[in-house]
Motif scaffolding. Structure first.
Motif, PDB file in Angstrom:
ATOM      1  N   ASP A  68      47.232  41.817  31.376  1.00 48.25           N
ATOM      2  CA  ASP A  68      47.506  41.671  32.809  1.00 48.25           C
ATOM      3  C   ASP A  68      46.219  41.778  33.613  1.00 48.25           C
ATOM      4  O   ASP A  68      45.578  42.833  33.644  1.00 48.25           O
ATOM      5  CB  ASP A  68      48.493  42.753  33.250  1.00 48.25           C
ATOM      6  CG  ASP A  68      48.840  42.646  34.731  1.00 48.25           C
ATOM      7  OD1 ASP A  68      48.693  41.537  35.293  1.00 48.25           O
ATOM      8  OD2 ASP A  68      49.258  43.662  35.312  1.00 48.25           O
ATOM      9  N   ALA A  69      45.849  40.680  34.288  1.00 44.16           N
ATOM     10  CA  ALA A  69      44.653  40.682  35.131  1.00 44.16           C
ATOM     11  C   ALA A  69      44.926  41.282  36.504  1.00 44.16           C
ATOM     12  O   ALA A  69      44.001  41.504  37.290  1.00 44.16           O
ATOM     13  CB  ALA A  69      44.120  39.254  35.289  1.00 44.16           C
ATOM     14  N   GLY A  70      46.210  41.532  36.829  1.00 42.66           N
ATOM     15  CA  GLY A  70      46.541  42.192  38.085  1.00 42.66           C
ATOM     16  C   GLY A  70      46.365  41.329  39.320  1.00 42.66           C
ATOM     17  O   GLY A  70      45.951  41.825  40.372  1.00 42.66           O
ATOM     18  N   GLU A  71      46.711  40.037  39.224  1.00 43.86           N
ATOM     19  CA  GLU A  71      46.558  39.123  40.364  1.00 43.86           C
ATOM     20  C   GLU A  71      47.850  38.349  40.607  1.00 43.86           C
ATOM     21  O   GLU A  71      47.889  37.127  40.472  1.00 43.86           O
ATOM     22  CB  GLU A  71      45.397  38.160  40.102  1.00 43.86           C
ATOM     23  CG  GLU A  71      44.051  38.848  39.961  1.00 43.86           C
ATOM     24  CD  GLU A  71      42.935  37.894  39.571  1.00 43.86           C
ATOM     25  OE1 GLU A  71      43.247  36.725  39.224  1.00 43.86           O
ATOM     26  OE2 GLU A  71      41.766  38.301  39.616  1.00 43.86           O
ATOM     27  N   PRO A  72      48.939  39.040  40.968  1.00 42.62           N
ATOM     28  CA  PRO A  72      50.206  38.331  41.200  1.00 42.62           C
ATOM     29  C   PRO A  72      50.124  37.411  42.404  1.00 42.62           C
ATOM     30  O   PRO A  72      49.455  37.719  43.400  1.00 42.62           O
ATOM     31  CB  PRO A  72      51.203  39.466  41.447  1.00 42.62           C
ATOM     32  CG  PRO A  72      50.367  40.607  41.928  1.00 42.62           C
ATOM     33  CD  PRO A  72      49.056  40.486  41.205  1.00 42.62           C
ATOM     34  N   ARG A  73      50.801  36.278  42.324  1.00 43.33           N
ATOM     35  CA  ARG A  73      50.761  35.287  43.396  1.00 43.33           C
ATOM     36  C   ARG A  73      51.302  35.849  44.713  1.00 43.33           C
ATOM     37  O   ARG A  73      50.817  35.505  45.790  1.00 43.33           O
ATOM     38  CB  ARG A  73      51.574  34.054  42.980  1.00 43.33           C
ATOM     39  CG  ARG A  73      51.557  32.933  44.000  1.00 43.33           C
ATOM     40  CD  ARG A  73      52.514  31.819  43.632  1.00 43.33           C
ATOM     41  NE  ARG A  73      52.489  30.742  44.599  1.00 43.33           N
ATOM     42  CZ  ARG A  73      53.392  29.782  44.681  1.00 43.33           C
ATOM     43  NH1 ARG A  73      54.415  29.778  43.849  1.00 43.33           N
ATOM     44  NH2 ARG A  73      53.298  28.834  45.591  1.00 43.33           N
ATOM     45  N   ASN A  74      52.307  36.729  44.633  1.00 44.32           N
ATOM     46  CA  ASN A  74      52.930  37.225  45.867  1.00 44.32           C
ATOM     47  C   ASN A  74      52.283  38.496  46.388  1.00 44.32           C
ATOM     48  O   ASN A  74      52.867  39.198  47.223  1.00 44.32           O
ATOM     49  CB  ASN A  74      54.431  37.440  45.654  1.00 44.32           C
ATOM     50  CG  ASN A  74      54.736  38.449  44.560  1.00 44.32           C
ATOM     51  OD1 ASN A  74      53.831  38.990  43.931  1.00 44.32           O
ATOM     52  ND2 ASN A  74      56.017  38.703  44.320  1.00 44.32           N
ATOM     53  N   ALA A  75      51.080  38.814  45.943  1.00 40.97           N
ATOM     54  CA  ALA A  75      50.397  40.027  46.395  1.00 40.97           C
ATOM     55  C   ALA A  75      50.240  40.108  47.921  1.00 40.97           C
ATOM     56  O   ALA A  75      50.325  41.203  48.488  1.00 40.97           O
ATOM     57  CB  ALA A  75      49.037  40.142  45.715  1.00 40.97           C
ATOM     58  N   PRO A  76      50.001  38.981  48.652  1.00 32.61           N
ATOM     59  CA  PRO A  76      49.858  39.103  50.106  1.00 32.61           C
ATOM     60  C   PRO A  76      51.137  39.506  50.831  1.00 32.61           C
ATOM     61  O   PRO A  76      51.088  39.906  51.998  1.00 32.61           O
ATOM     62  CB  PRO A  76      49.422  37.685  50.530  1.00 32.61           C
ATOM     63  CG  PRO A  76      48.842  37.068  49.312  1.00 32.61           C
ATOM     64  CD  PRO A  76      49.655  37.630  48.185  1.00 32.61           C
ATOM     65  N   SER A  77      52.290  39.397  50.190  1.00 34.08           N
ATOM     66  CA  SER A  77      53.562  39.680  50.848  1.00 34.08           C
ATOM     67  C   SER A  77      53.918  41.162  50.739  1.00 34.08           C
ATOM     68  O   SER A  77      53.675  41.797  49.717  1.00 34.08           O
ATOM     69  CB  SER A  77      54.688  38.850  50.228  1.00 34.08           C
ATOM     70  OG  SER A  77      54.442  37.474  50.388  1.00 34.08           O
TER      71      SER A  77
END
Length: 321
Positions: A46-55
């Motif tokens: 897991d690189a820890g960069e989910p697409r929905n992180a800004p939400s």
């Protein structure tokens, strides 16, 4: 097949895993849960960069509606640990195959796996308008199904970056009667007669001219400013990010891709199996429109298929031996 793996994060990575899952978002964690319960030795990278992180929240996931994405992932990591699934905070930077798969991590480790599930998602490339990146996921949005209810009946703007933006404007009109389509980089002549008729029927106002920036007051979007200096009051702006699929690992293995209006994605069967034997994918790595609930479902399907594939492979090997 190894049982009773100690549920530790970032411990030494040794031996060959039954399955390595690349990507620790909803798809990857869902796959890992199924694999762990099937008693397969499983590693999640897991690189820890989910697409929905800004939400701040995610919507439309039954029993999880409104949950913060970070909380959702934290709960998922706790669940997979109960079944001995290992998780490493790292990035998979290369993969090769010589029977089993060899996955090289950015931190220097190399891990081996009998099967691979790639859930690396995609990256949203936002329009180059000042202010959009800073407000994305707040009052600059991309999906009415994700955020429409929370901003219902507000003054919507839609930033057109291609003729497909007409469809976005028509869709968001279901959540507000006050919608303005800013043509931005789209010429009026690019709109078809059907586009214009539908926009008129939906009550969507069409404004030509390039958008130069946003107007923000007290940390809230209040308007859109055009290059000619005119401004339009808006409290929400919908944009269409360019989808950049994160398919590098699959491409290194020679996975067949298919072009779509939203990028090139792997050719897969209903379980997420790619054209490369032993490689599955799920979530936004296989398509632009996969929401969190779809990603979790896809991860489950891929993992179930992998479990069956490994069982049958082991049985065939036993018979041959």
């Amino acid at each position: 097949m190894t049982q009773n793996v100690t549920p530790t994060e970032n411990k030494a990575l040794t031996g060959t895993y039954d399955v390595v899952v690349v990507g620790g978002g909803a798809a990857g964690l869902s796959a890992a849960l199924v694999l762990g319960r099937a008693r397969l030795r499983t590693l999640v990278v897991d690189a820890g960069e989910p697409r929905n992180a800004p939400s701040d929240h995610m919507q439309g996931y039954l029993t999880r509606d409104g949950m913060a994405p970070a909380e959702f992932l934290a709960l998922g990591r706790e669940e997979i640990a109960r079944y001995g699934v290992e998780l490493v905070r790292d990035r998979a930077v290369d993969v090769s195959r010589d029977g089993d798969f060899t996955v090289r991590l950015a931190g220097g480790d190399t891990v081996r796996a009998r099967r691979l599930i790639v859930t690396t998602g995609l990256r949203d490339e936002l329009p180059a308008v000042p202010g959009i990146a800073e407000r994305f996921g707040r009052d600059v949005l991309h999906c009415p199904f994700c955020h429409g209810w929370e901003v219902r009946d507000e003054r919507f703007g839609v930033l057109a970056t291609s003729p497909l933006s007409v469809h976005q404007a028509l869709m968001v009109s279901g959540w507000s009667d006050d919608v303005t389509l800013f043509l931005h980089t789209v010429a009026e002549r690019e709109l078809t007669d059907d586009d214009l008729r539908r926009l008129a029927a939906a009550g969507v106002k069409v404004v030509p001219g390039e958008v130069a920036g946003l107007r923000v007051e007290d940390d809230r979007l209040t308007g859109v400013r055009l290059a000619d200096g005119t401004a339009h009051d808006r409290s929400v702006l919908f944009v269409a990010p360019k989808a950049v699929p994160q398919t590098g690992l699959m491409e290194r293995l020679g996975t067949e891709l298919q072009e779509t209006p939203f990028g090139a994605y792997p050719v897969v069967d209903p379980t997420g199996r790619t054209s490369v034997p032993g490689v599955w994918t799920a979530g936004n790595a296989m398509g632009f429109a996969e929401q969190v609930v779809h990603a979790a479902s896809g991860g489950y399907r891929a993992a179930a298929a992998v479990v069956g594939d490994l069982i049958m492979s082991d049985l065939d090997s036993a018979i041959a031996g």
